[in-house]
Design an enzyme around this catalytic site. Structure first.
Site, PDB file in Angstrom:
ATOM      1  N   PRO A  12     -25.601 -32.956 -10.393  1.00  9.07           N
ATOM      2  CG  PRO A  12     -25.379 -33.401 -12.582  1.00  9.07           C
ATOM      3  CD  PRO A  12     -26.299 -34.406 -11.363  1.00  9.07           C
ATOM      4  CG  ASP A  35     -24.233 -27.697  -1.404  1.00  9.05           C
ATOM      5  OD1 ASP A  35     -24.151 -26.910  -0.222  1.00  9.05           O
ATOM      6  OD2 ASP A  35     -23.934 -28.389  -1.774  1.00  9.05           O
ATOM      7  CE  LYS A  56     -18.635 -24.906   3.891  1.00  9.24           C
ATOM      8  NZ  LYS A  56     -19.595 -25.689   4.393  1.00  9.24           N
ATOM      9  N   GLY A  90     -25.194 -30.299  -3.435  1.00  9.11           N
ATOM     10  CA  GLY A  90     -24.797 -30.701  -5.404  1.00  9.11           C
ATOM     11  C   GLY A  90     -24.029 -31.945  -4.761  1.00  9.11           C
ATOM     12  N   GLY A  91     -24.117 -32.266  -6.215  1.00  4.89           N
ATOM     13  CA  GLY A  91     -23.719 -33.772  -6.918  1.00  4.89           C
ATOM     14  C   GLY A  91     -24.529 -34.962  -5.701  1.00  4.89           C
ATOM     15  CG  ASP A  92     -23.542 -39.317  -3.192  1.00  6.69           C
ATOM     16  OD1 ASP A  92     -24.641 -39.872  -3.691  1.00  6.69           O
ATOM     17  OD2 ASP A  92     -23.341 -39.500  -2.170  1.00  6.69           O
ATOM     18  CB  THR A 120     -20.547 -37.978  -7.721  1.00  5.63           C
ATOM     19  OG1 THR A 120     -19.942 -37.018  -7.625  1.00  5.63           O
ATOM     20  CG2 THR A 120     -20.698 -39.024  -8.648  1.00  5.63           C
ATOM     21  CB  ALA A 121     -18.893 -33.416 -10.932  1.00  4.00           C
ATOM     22  CG  MET A 169     -14.385 -28.153  -5.496  1.00  7.31           C
ATOM     23  SD  MET A 169     -14.736 -28.833  -3.938  1.00  7.31           S
ATOM     24  CE  MET A 169     -14.153 -30.693  -3.678  1.00  7.31           C
TER      25      MET A 169
END
Length: 264
Positions: A12, A35, A56, A90-92, A120-121, A169
């Protein structure tokens, strides 16, 4: 002969939340394609690597996915056999990270790869809030979702029926998300928690009702430079309230089935 590629979950944000395996591979990497949301101190774990930013960011100049795929393949082909190329996500990697497109590109090029999972977040945010995504008597189901496009009515209903719902997101669409869930039958007083920049020094969070979120109560609160997760559900109420609900559920279960008895 080419380098081996590892798709590694950065977690995260905090560098010490990457897995031990991920950190060890970063330390050996010749090239790291990372990322935009990867923290700078995470990249310090790859001291000898050539760092290539390919992430991105919403509303900002970003690398097209097909170009990222090509860079990844080219980087692997340019390295000697036995070297390591890392795609740091990022995350998984396997959740909302377009990992499948990158794996397809590697497979088409005949390049060997492995995936290293990350925190993950949704899990990191729940841990930071000290709130469980699942809770006996309160929350038995969890849905992880994104609203990059308008969902159809069946999809919205499935999300509204989930006990705990986490949107990735979802910052720019937060009022629309909340309104859709209310119209699909979700209680307007359901807690909605926003966690920004989870696990980093910039982390902050706020809790409002689903109705307040739909009314735009957080429009001026969001920091659009930070990633965020939106967590919705009864499990995010104050712990004192949840304790009462859980105790009531335990009593109902005992009356129906009798007390649990465990042999020593």
């Amino acid at each position: 002969m080419t380098a081996k590629v590892y798709l590694i979950g950065a977690g995260p944000g905090a560098a010490d939340l990457i897995t031990v395996r991920g950190a060890r591979l970063l330390a050996r990497a010749a090239v790291v394609l990372h990322d935009a949301l990867v923290e700078p101190d995470m990249l310090e774990l790859a001291p000898d690597a050539r760092l290539i930013p390919v992430g991105k960011r919403c509303g900002k100049h970003s690398s097209a996915q097909h170009f990222i795929n090509k860079q990844l393949v080219d980087a692997a082909k340019a390295q000697a056999d036995g070297q390591i190329v890392v795609r740091l996500k990022g995350g998984d990697p396997m959740l909302f990270g377009r990992a499948d497109e990158e794996m397809r590109a590697l497979e088409a090029a005949g390049i060997d790869y492995d995936v290293v999972p990350g925190v993950t977040a949704s899990l990191a945010s729940a841990a930071s809030l000290k709130r469980s995504l699942t809770l006996r008597g309160v929350a038995r189901s969890v849905v992880l979702a994104t609203r990059s496009r308008a969902a159809d009515s069946d999809d919205i209903q499935r999300r509204a029926d989930a006990d705990s719902l986490v949107y990735y997101m979802g910052r720019d669409q937060a009022p629309e998300i909340a309104l859709e869930l209310i119209e699909a039958g979700r209680d307007p007083e359901t807690p909605a928690v926003v966690v920004e920049a989870c696990s980093t020094p910039r982390e902050r969070s706020v809790t409002v009702s689903l109705q307040a979120l739909a009314d735009g109560a957080l429009s001026d609160w969001f920091d659009k430079a930070q990633p965020c997760a939106l967590l919705i559900g009864e499990a995010f109420r104050p712990r004192s309230t949840l304790a009462g609900q859980s105790a009531a559920s335990d009593l109902d279960a005992a009356l129906e089935h009798g007390p649990d008895v465990h042999a020593a």
